[in-house]
Design a protein around this motif. Structure first.
Motif, mmCIF file in Angstrom:
data_model
loop_
_atom_site.group_PDB
_atom_site.id
_atom_site.type_symbol
_atom_site.label_atom_id
_atom_site.label_comp_id
_atom_site.label_asym_id
_atom_site.label_seq_id
_atom_site.Cartn_x
_atom_site.Cartn_y
_atom_site.Cartn_z
ATOM 1 N N GLU A 208 -1.888 -8.433 9.031
ATOM 2 C CA GLU A 208 -1.673 -7.287 8.181
ATOM 3 C C GLU A 208 -2.615 -7.028 7.492
ATOM 4 O O GLU A 208 -3.498 -7.893 6.401
ATOM 5 N N LEU A 209 -3.249 -5.505 7.247
ATOM 6 C CA LEU A 209 -4.648 -5.731 6.310
ATOM 7 C C LEU A 209 -4.361 -5.042 5.562
ATOM 8 O O LEU A 209 -5.109 -4.466 4.848
ATOM 9 N N ARG A 210 -3.386 -4.410 4.997
ATOM 10 C CA ARG A 210 -3.130 -2.844 3.998
ATOM 11 C C ARG A 210 -3.672 -3.637 2.360
ATOM 12 O O ARG A 210 -4.116 -2.878 1.943
ATOM 13 N N ALA A 211 -3.248 -5.078 2.354
ATOM 14 C CA ALA A 211 -4.403 -5.396 1.297
ATOM 15 C C ALA A 211 -5.055 -5.909 1.420
ATOM 16 O O ALA A 211 -6.265 -5.518 -0.400
ATOM 17 N N ALA A 212 -5.749 -5.816 1.864
ATOM 18 C CA ALA A 212 -7.433 -5.956 1.897
ATOM 19 C C ALA A 212 -7.567 -4.636 2.399
ATOM 20 O O ALA A 212 -9.100 -4.334 1.227
ATOM 21 N N ALA A 213 -7.180 -3.297 2.581
ATOM 22 C CA ALA A 213 -7.429 -2.054 2.006
ATOM 23 C C ALA A 213 -7.698 -2.197 0.509
ATOM 24 O O ALA A 213 -8.013 -1.243 0.054
ATOM 25 N N PHE A 214 -6.600 -2.315 0.270
ATOM 26 C CA PHE A 214 -6.200 -1.755 -1.002
ATOM 27 C C PHE A 214 -7.148 -2.591 -2.448
ATOM 28 O O PHE A 214 -8.113 -2.250 -2.400
ATOM 29 N N ALA A 215 -7.885 -3.634 -1.489
ATOM 30 C CA ALA A 215 -8.595 -4.740 -2.158
ATOM 31 C C ALA A 215 -10.285 -4.945 -2.305
ATOM 32 O O ALA A 215 -11.055 -4.404 -3.124
ATOM 33 N N THR A 216 -10.348 -3.829 -1.105
ATOM 34 C CA THR A 216 -11.812 -2.407 -0.794
ATOM 35 C C THR A 216 -11.762 -1.496 -1.903
ATOM 36 O O THR A 216 -12.713 -1.056 -2.339
ATOM 37 N N VAL A 217 -10.476 -0.870 -2.558
ATOM 38 C CA VAL A 217 -10.681 0.394 -3.498
ATOM 39 C C VAL A 217 -11.100 0.042 -5.146
ATOM 40 O O VAL A 217 -11.004 0.283 -5.324
ATOM 41 N N ALA A 218 -10.231 -1.385 -4.615
ATOM 42 C CA ALA A 218 -10.260 -1.746 -6.002
ATOM 43 C C ALA A 218 -11.145 -1.876 -6.594
ATOM 44 O O ALA A 218 -11.953 -1.996 -8.009
ATOM 45 N N GLN A 219 -12.997 -2.224 -6.144
ATOM 46 C CA GLN A 219 -13.579 -2.282 -5.851
ATOM 47 C C GLN A 219 -14.295 -1.119 -5.969
ATOM 48 O O GLN A 219 -15.543 -1.061 -7.214
ATOM 49 N N ASP A 220 -13.941 -0.052 -6.156
ATOM 50 C CA ASP A 220 -14.513 1.224 -5.905
ATOM 51 C C ASP A 220 -13.939 1.603 -8.420
ATOM 52 O O ASP A 220 -13.093 1.849 -8.085
ATOM 53 N N GLN A 221 -14.975 1.840 -8.642
ATOM 54 C CA GLN A 221 -14.729 2.049 -10.268
ATOM 55 C C GLN A 221 -15.062 3.775 -10.370
ATOM 56 O O GLN A 221 -15.063 4.386 -11.503
ATOM 57 N N ALA A 222 -13.834 4.317 -9.249
ATOM 58 C CA ALA A 222 -13.915 5.906 -9.505
ATOM 59 C C ALA A 222 -13.232 6.129 -10.696
ATOM 60 O O ALA A 222 -11.809 5.824 -11.337
ATOM 61 N N ALA A 223 -13.333 7.300 -12.003
ATOM 62 C CA ALA A 223 -13.125 7.622 -12.824
ATOM 63 C C ALA A 223 -11.045 8.012 -12.992
ATOM 64 O O ALA A 223 -11.110 7.953 -13.459
ATOM 65 N N ASP A 224 -11.246 9.334 -11.221
ATOM 66 C CA ASP A 224 -10.594 10.088 -11.298
ATOM 67 C C ASP A 224 -9.609 9.142 -10.731
ATOM 68 O O ASP A 224 -9.785 9.039 -9.944
ATOM 69 N N PRO A 225 -8.000 9.405 -11.172
ATOM 70 C CA PRO A 225 -7.362 8.627 -10.854
ATOM 71 C C PRO A 225 -6.834 9.212 -8.934
ATOM 72 O O PRO A 225 -6.326 9.062 -8.663
ATOM 73 N N ALA A 226 -6.434 10.610 -9.288
ATOM 74 C CA ALA A 226 -5.815 11.404 -8.514
ATOM 75 C C ALA A 226 -6.839 10.629 -7.353
ATOM 76 O O ALA A 226 -6.343 10.816 -6.207
ATOM 77 N N ALA A 227 -7.882 10.719 -7.041
ATOM 78 C CA ALA A 227 -9.468 10.641 -6.222
ATOM 79 C C ALA A 227 -9.065 9.204 -6.011
ATOM 80 O O ALA A 227 -8.992 9.213 -4.742
ATOM 81 N N ARG A 228 -8.744 7.955 -6.724
ATOM 82 C CA ARG A 228 -8.707 6.879 -5.953
ATOM 83 C C ARG A 228 -6.774 6.869 -5.841
ATOM 84 O O ARG A 228 -6.807 5.629 -4.185
ATOM 85 N N PHE A 229 -6.318 7.319 -5.440
ATOM 86 C CA PHE A 229 -4.897 7.275 -4.631
ATOM 87 C C PHE A 229 -5.119 8.157 -3.770
ATOM 88 O O PHE A 229 -5.097 7.002 -3.185
ATOM 89 N N ALA A 230 -6.078 8.958 -4.119
ATOM 90 C CA ALA A 230 -6.275 9.507 -2.388
ATOM 91 C C ALA A 230 -7.043 8.418 -1.615
ATOM 92 O O ALA A 230 -6.560 8.553 -0.099
ATOM 93 N N GLN A 231 -8.021 8.445 -2.215
ATOM 94 C CA GLN A 231 -8.466 6.944 -1.236
ATOM 95 C C GLN A 231 -8.014 5.820 -0.782
ATOM 96 O O GLN A 231 -8.365 5.174 0.316
ATOM 97 N N ILE A 232 -6.907 4.965 -1.464
ATOM 98 C CA ILE A 232 -6.230 4.217 -1.637
ATOM 99 C C ILE A 232 -5.500 4.415 -0.276
ATOM 100 O O ILE A 232 -5.228 3.852 1.404
ATOM 101 N N GLU A 233 -4.691 6.172 -0.252
ATOM 102 C CA GLU A 233 -3.792 6.128 1.194
ATOM 103 C C GLU A 233 -4.876 6.094 2.735
ATOM 104 O O GLU A 233 -4.263 5.659 3.413
ATOM 105 N N GLU A 234 -5.975 6.773 1.631
ATOM 106 C CA GLU A 234 -7.156 7.026 3.344
ATOM 107 C C GLU A 234 -7.651 5.149 4.173
ATOM 108 O O GLU A 234 -7.523 5.197 5.009
ATOM 109 N N SER A 235 -7.384 5.189 2.676
ATOM 110 C CA SER A 235 -8.073 3.337 3.750
ATOM 111 C C SER A 235 -7.168 2.557 4.472
ATOM 112 O O SER A 235 -7.229 1.924 5.059
ATOM 113 N N PHE A 236 -5.277 2.653 3.763
ATOM 114 C CA PHE A 236 -4.306 2.192 4.026
ATOM 115 C C PHE A 236 -4.834 2.807 5.314
ATOM 116 O O PHE A 236 -4.267 1.900 6.727
ATOM 117 N N LEU A 237 -4.814 4.034 5.787
ATOM 118 C CA LEU A 237 -4.559 4.520 7.304
ATOM 119 C C LEU A 237 -6.267 4.178 8.129
ATOM 120 O O LEU A 237 -5.634 3.453 9.123
#
Length: 302
Positions: A208-237
């Motif tokens: 199970e690596l989805r938690a690792a995907a979320f942790a990776t995205v969390a390190q990116d301090q992107a200002a746009d919440p929509a962009a962060r959400f899209a990045q999380i979805e892409e990282s999960f995949l």
């Protein structure tokens, strides 16, 4: 390392516990920390050529208690029983005691019980120093091992603890490691086994690596919440696709792209030829690319 130990049950008239006989399995109730040292003890027993009866005679404990210890059955074994077995087998007491204590905590034994068990055995552990070549191996590989473990375990403290456990296990079976075809490959299998024993498995047996995907995205301090959400979805995949790679391809991908190692260093750490790492890398990238194209054909199209 595949742990093996002599089987206790023997047909009448045959010598007891012949080497090569299929071992009794470790109890499924034994925890990950318990299995860590129990597998090493069983492997050492099998390699020693001692029969169960000989181990019982030399340890001074009953056959029932020794059998329970070797299978991980019943209550977590007291230190004096465990020490009696490792003393016969010539297993270093210092790393073994650390592994035993960690497994006792994992089995929810109280600190007072642990302290009493240890106090009952008057034994000189000797200097807490492994062989020189083991020390060199530890210093060479600690950073890469810890970075790899952190991808799966997320927490740096947990990762460091599992790496320390790995080095203690290797200390117990260092002669086996040196006698193997490749020390690095032998050790890598031990590390990988300790990590995979502690992470959730998806349906199909994938890590199970989805938690690792979320942790990776969390390190990116992107200002746009929509962009962060899209990045999380892409990282999960992406991380889901990585988790489904064959073991060697998964390891190469994590070491190369999540730990930042070059292909030569990754080959050294895993104990495999450089050509194997490059081949696994190519196959992994092709698989990931094709998987993501199937998931999002429009986004991935040139």
């Amino acid at each position: 390392m595949s742990p093996v130990c002599p089987s206790e049950g023997q047909p009448e008239g045959e010598p007891p516990s012949r080497r090569g006989r299929k071992p009794e399995p470790i109890s499924p109730h034994a925890g990950a920390c318990h299995r860590a040292w129990l597998e090493a003890v069983r492997s050492r027993l099998f390699a020693s050529g001692l029969t169960l009866d000989e181990l019982v005679e030399r340890s001074g404990y009953s056959k029932t208690r020794i059998s329970e210890l070797l299978r991980g059955n019943g209550p977590y074994p007291r230190w004096e029983l465990t020490y009696s077995v490792i003393h016969v087998l010539g297993i270093p007491a210092s790393p073994m005691r650390r592994l035993w204590k960690a497994a006792a905590h994992d089995a929810r034994k109280k600190q007072a019980w642990i302290d009493r068990c240890i106090a009952t055995v008057a034994v000189s552990l000797g200097p807490d120093v492994p062989p020189l070549d083991h020390q060199g191996f530890t210093e060479t590989n600690r950073a890469a091992y810890t970075d790899f473990a952190k991808v799966f375990l997320l927490n740096g403290e947990r990762a460091s603890w599992v790496v320390a456990e790995t080095f203690d296990i290797l200390w117990l079976c260092w002669d086996d490691a040196l006698a193997s075809a490749d020390v690095q490959r032998f050790a890598w299998k031990v590390l990988r086994g300790r990590i995979m024993a502690r992470i959730p498995q998806c349906e199909g047996g994938y890590p199970e690596l989805r938690a690792a995907a979320f942790a990776t995205v969390a390190q990116d301090q992107a200002a746009d919440p929509a962009a962060r959400f899209a990045q999380i979805e892409e990282s999960f995949l992406l991380f889901e696709a990585i988790s489904r790679l064959p073991d060697n391809q998964l390891d190469v991908t994590v070491l190369r792209y999540l730990c930042g190692l070059d292909d030569t260093t990754a080959a050294d750490v895993m104990g495999v030829p450089l050509a194997t790492v490059r081949s696994d890398d190519r196959h992994a990238q092709r698989t990931l690319h094709n998987t993501l194209i199937r998931r999002h054909p429009r986004e991935c199209a040139p």
